[in-house]
Design a protein around this motif. Structure first.
Motif, PDB file in Angstrom:
ATOM      1  N   LEU A  88       0.813  -1.223   0.000  1.00 32.42           N
ATOM      2  CA  LEU A  88       0.000   0.000   0.000  1.00 32.42           C
ATOM      3  C   LEU A  88       0.843   1.268   0.000  1.00 32.42           C
ATOM      4  CD1 LEU A  88      -3.132  -0.694   2.243  1.00 32.42           C
ATOM      5  CD2 LEU A  88      -2.793  -1.040  -0.194  1.00 32.42           C
ATOM      6  N   GLY A  89       2.173   1.121   0.084  1.00 33.60           N
ATOM      7  CA  GLY A  89       3.030   2.301   0.062  1.00 33.60           C
ATOM      8  C   GLY A  89       2.970   2.996  -1.288  1.00 33.60           C
ATOM      9  N   CYS A  90       3.182   4.316  -1.286  1.00 33.15           N
ATOM     10  CA  CYS A  90       3.106   5.068  -2.544  1.00 33.15           C
ATOM     11  C   CYS A  90       4.053   6.252  -2.474  1.00 33.15           C
ATOM     12  CB  CYS A  90       1.667   5.537  -2.779  1.00 33.15           C
ATOM     13  SG  CYS A  90       1.470   6.393  -4.351  1.00 33.15           S
ATOM     14  N   ASP A  91       4.614   6.620  -3.618  1.00 29.37           N
ATOM     15  CA  ASP A  91       5.509   7.783  -3.665  1.00 29.37           C
ATOM     16  C   ASP A  91       4.733   9.087  -3.839  1.00 29.37           C
ATOM     17  OD1 ASP A  91       4.760   6.760  -6.132  1.00 29.37           O
ATOM     18  OD2 ASP A  91       6.549   7.467  -7.163  1.00 29.37           O
ATOM     19  N   GLU A 133       1.462   2.213  -4.800  1.00 27.64           N
ATOM     20  CA  GLU A 133       2.119   2.277  -6.095  1.00 27.64           C
ATOM     21  C   GLU A 133       2.903   0.983  -6.280  1.00 27.64           C
ATOM     22  OE1 GLU A 133       1.908   3.523  -8.842  1.00 27.64           O
ATOM     23  OE2 GLU A 133       3.671   2.459  -9.547  1.00 27.64           O
ATOM     24  N   ALA A 134       2.357   0.101  -7.137  1.00 20.44           N
ATOM     25  CA  ALA A 134       2.928  -1.238  -7.284  1.00 20.44           C
ATOM     26  C   ALA A 134       4.395  -1.197  -7.723  1.00 20.44           C
ATOM     27  CB  ALA A 134       2.099  -2.034  -8.290  1.00 20.44           C
ATOM     28  N   LEU A 135       4.721  -0.256  -8.617  1.00 25.15           N
ATOM     29  CA  LEU A 135       6.058  -0.299  -9.224  1.00 25.15           C
ATOM     30  C   LEU A 135       7.168   0.166  -8.283  1.00 25.15           C
ATOM     31  CD1 LEU A 135       5.427   0.884 -12.902  1.00 25.15           C
ATOM     32  CD2 LEU A 135       5.167  -1.354 -11.890  1.00 25.15           C
ATOM     33  N   VAL A 136       6.819   0.731  -7.124  1.00 21.78           N
ATOM     34  CA  VAL A 136       7.896   1.112  -6.199  1.00 21.78           C
ATOM     35  C   VAL A 136       8.241  -0.028  -5.238  1.00 21.78           C
ATOM     36  CG1 VAL A 136       7.447   3.599  -6.304  1.00 21.78           C
ATOM     37  CG2 VAL A 136       6.378   2.251  -4.495  1.00 21.78           C
ATOM     38  N   ASP A 137       7.482  -1.110  -5.289  1.00 19.54           N
ATOM     39  CA  ASP A 137       7.822  -2.269  -4.463  1.00 19.54           C
ATOM     40  C   ASP A 137       9.059  -2.941  -5.073  1.00 19.54           C
ATOM     41  OD1 ASP A 137       6.077  -4.454  -2.459  1.00 19.54           O
ATOM     42  OD2 ASP A 137       7.854  -5.121  -3.550  1.00 19.54           O
ATOM     43  N   VAL A 156      -1.340  -4.212 -14.802  1.00 21.92           N
ATOM     44  CA  VAL A 156      -0.727  -3.464 -13.704  1.00 21.92           C
ATOM     45  C   VAL A 156      -1.393  -2.098 -13.615  1.00 21.92           C
ATOM     46  CG1 VAL A 156       1.416  -2.533 -12.752  1.00 21.92           C
ATOM     47  CG2 VAL A 156       1.472  -4.637 -14.115  1.00 21.92           C
ATOM     48  N   SER A 157      -1.832  -1.740 -12.409  1.00 22.67           N
ATOM     49  CA  SER A 157      -2.368  -0.400 -12.180  1.00 22.67           C
ATOM     50  C   SER A 157      -1.305   0.402 -11.464  1.00 22.67           C
ATOM     51  CB  SER A 157      -3.632  -0.472 -11.320  1.00 22.67           C
ATOM     52  OG  SER A 157      -4.644  -1.107 -12.053  1.00 22.67           O
ATOM     53  N   THR A 158      -1.006   1.585 -11.973  1.00 20.61           N
ATOM     54  CA  THR A 158       0.136   2.349 -11.473  1.00 20.61           C
ATOM     55  C   THR A 158      -0.105   3.841 -11.640  1.00 20.61           C
ATOM     56  OG1 THR A 158       2.462   2.872 -12.004  1.00 20.61           O
ATOM     57  CG2 THR A 158       1.196   1.839 -13.741  1.00 20.61           C
ATOM     58  N   ASN A 159       0.625   4.652 -10.855  1.00 18.49           N
ATOM     59  CA  ASN A 159       0.542   6.093 -11.090  1.00 18.49           C
ATOM     60  C   ASN A 159       1.516   6.522 -12.192  1.00 18.49           C
ATOM     61  OD1 ASN A 159       3.112   6.349  -9.890  1.00 18.49           O
ATOM     62  ND2 ASN A 159       2.278   6.885  -7.881  1.00 18.49           N
ATOM     63  N   GLY A 160       2.343   5.611 -12.656  1.00 20.17           N
ATOM     64  CA  GLY A 160       3.211   5.889 -13.809  1.00 20.17           C
ATOM     65  C   GLY A 160       4.524   6.574 -13.463  1.00 20.17           C
ATOM     66  N   SER A 161       4.777   6.793 -12.174  1.00 23.09           N
ATOM     67  CA  SER A 161       5.968   7.577 -11.804  1.00 23.09           C
ATOM     68  C   SER A 161       7.281   6.864 -12.136  1.00 23.09           C
ATOM     69  CB  SER A 161       5.938   7.908 -10.310  1.00 23.09           C
ATOM     70  OG  SER A 161       6.051   6.718  -9.547  1.00 23.09           O
ATOM     71  N   GLN A 162       7.241   5.540 -12.277  1.00 19.99           N
ATOM     72  CA  GLN A 162       8.486   4.781 -12.486  1.00 19.99           C
ATOM     73  C   GLN A 162       8.626   4.275 -13.926  1.00 19.99           C
ATOM     74  OE1 GLN A 162      10.392   4.434  -9.513  1.00 19.99           O
ATOM     75  NE2 GLN A 162       8.750   5.830  -8.893  1.00 19.99           N
ATOM     76  N   LEU A 163       7.633   4.556 -14.745  1.00 19.01           N
ATOM     77  CA  LEU A 163       7.562   3.885 -16.040  1.00 19.01           C
ATOM     78  C   LEU A 163       8.666   4.308 -17.011  1.00 19.01           C
ATOM     79  CD1 LEU A 163       5.783   1.753 -17.299  1.00 19.01           C
ATOM     80  CD2 LEU A 163       4.239   3.549 -18.070  1.00 19.01           C
ATOM     81  N   HIS A 164       9.326   5.425 -16.723  1.00 20.36           N
ATOM     82  CA  HIS A 164      10.406   5.869 -17.608  1.00 20.36           C
ATOM     83  C   HIS A 164      11.678   5.055 -17.384  1.00 20.36           C
ATOM     84  CE1 HIS A 164      10.995   7.887 -13.781  1.00 20.36           C
ATOM     85  NE2 HIS A 164      12.270   8.033 -14.089  1.00 20.36           N
ATOM     86  N   LYS A 165      11.715   4.206 -16.365  1.00 18.93           N
ATOM     87  CA  LYS A 165      12.966   3.521 -16.006  1.00 18.93           C
ATOM     88  C   LYS A 165      13.219   2.299 -16.889  1.00 18.93           C
ATOM     89  CE  LYS A 165      13.123   5.143 -11.272  1.00 18.93           C
ATOM     90  NZ  LYS A 165      12.900   4.860  -9.858  1.00 18.93           N
TER      91      LYS A 165
END
Ligand code: SF4
Ligand code: SF4
Length: 369
Positions: A88-91, A133-137, A156-165
């Motif tokens: 459940l953590g999120c950036d 935010e799933a992608l920060v796990d 995957v449901s995401t806020n998209g903050s990590q998708l540029h990586k």
């Protein structure tokens, strides 16, 4: 990694291609033919060549069916879909977040593996991995990869903050998701970051959008409207169009999963829309939800009662059917309502609003009379 999946699906049988939203229905006999053949290094049957060619313009190798195709075993549990909050953590720190306290905690890796195997054994073919935010796990890549290897079609449901990586883009290249659902919170840096309360997030988000477009990823945008970004709804639609991604607009905010009313204060009143009447749903019967600790419930809204998958094991899952029935029969909180006989509101949803002491007009199909 397999290129096709053959699987039972709610009394039918399908052939699917990971990363593609479309599937092909096959007769049970053909499913059994594939099931019997994948242990051997045999050629795919000619009909499977045709299916792959017609559905996905895909040429299968002439031998090695076992490497090309993964066959999902039949199960008696009868589930087809599930959602899983990996953490459940999120950036971000959106003030309307429906999760309330976003604690960064979840199962250790061995637990995640065991949970995914239980979800597979329950028959789940379509799995949504979400958060927080799933992608920060840190274990998201391993969990996503493992879910794919088990033969699930993953969204995957995401806020998209990590998708540029790059490492994530590589991961989605190797194991294509059937959908990436990104929330969109604003069309300008000022508005987006007023919502997310994370400096630099708009730049990272739009770089992720561009990378996803260039990689041909199947992105869908969820435009989430609040009082802070309502003036940019048209601009957000235009931004989605500019990148060529389909979008859907969500205008009604809801209380947190714990029944805290805080998110409702961010509602853009002019965008509040009547909810569609509840027409029944299969929560707890053909789909279920799992939280970061392996607690399974009928859906993300009706979280109680629940079953403890990590303690009780998969045999606890069928109890969700009876839990769903009991939740839909409950009319508590609307006592005294003369119209309850014709009420079309989802009861777990109504309970969430009642716990939050929210105005009845926000959830009542009769306008709160
Ligand atoms: S991005 Fe989603 S999970 Fe994160 S704070 Fe915003 S609404 Fe909550
Ligand atoms: S919120 Fe209500 S309608 Fe939606 S999945 Fe849960 S029980 Fe079904």
């Amino acid at each position: 990694m397999h290129r096709l999946i053959a699987s039972p699906f709610l009394g039918k049988h399908l052939v699917l291609r990971p990363g593609s939203p479309s599937g092909v229905r096959i007769h049970e006999n053909r499913y059994e033919q594939l099931r019997a053949a994948t242990n051997e290094d045999v050629s795919p049957p000619s009909w499977l060549h045709e299916v792959a060619e017609q559905a996905w313009n895909m040429t299968l190798p002439s031998a090695g069916l076992g490497e090309t195709l993964l066959v999902r075993e039949p199960t008696t549990y009868g589930f087809a879909r599930a959602s899983w909050e990996i953490n459940l953590g999120c950036d971000y720190d959106c003030e309307f977040c429906y999760l309330g306290e976003k604690k960064f905690e979840g199962l250790p890796w061995e637990g995640k593996r065991r949970l995914l195997e239980m979800i597979r054994d329950a028959g789940v073919l379509w799995l949504q991995i979400t958060g927080g935010e799933a992608l920060v796990d840190r274990e998201f890549p391993a969990a996503y990869e493992y879910a794919n290897q088990l033969g699930m079609m993953v969204q995957v449901s995401t806020n998209g903050s990590q998708l540029h990586k790059e490492p994530l883009l590589d991961l989605f290249d190797r194991y294509p998701p059937y959908r990436l659902t990104l929330s969109l919170y604003g069309a300008s840096e000022e508005t987006y970051e007023a919502v997310t309360r994370n400096r630099g997030s708009f730049d990272r988000f739009t770089r992720g959008l561009a990378a996803a477009r260039d990689a041909g990823l199947p992105v869908k945008l969820n435009v989430v409207v609040s009082d802070r970004n309502a003036h940019e709804v048209d601009a957000m639609r235009a931004l989605a169009d500019e990148y060529g991604f389909p979008h859907q607009v969500y205008t009604n905010l809801s209380p947190t999963i714990n029944g805290n009313p805080n998110p409702l204060a961010s509602q853009a009143d002019e965008y509040l829309s009547a909810r569609s009447p509840f027409k029944g749903c299969n929560a707890g019967h053909t789909f279920f939800h799992v939280n970061p600790h392996g607690v399974a419930s009928i859906c993300k809204v009706g979280r109680d009662p629940h079953v403890q998958l990590m303690i009780e094991g998969i045999d606890a899952l069928p109890r969700l059917g009876a839990i769903a029935e009991s939740l839909h029969l409950r009319t508590g909180g609307c006592s005294g309502c003369q119209l309850s006989g014709s009420c079309w509101t989802c009861r777990p949803l109504a309970k969430l609003y009642q716990d939050a002491d929210a105005d009845r007009s926000l959830y009542c199909q009769h306008g709160g009379k």
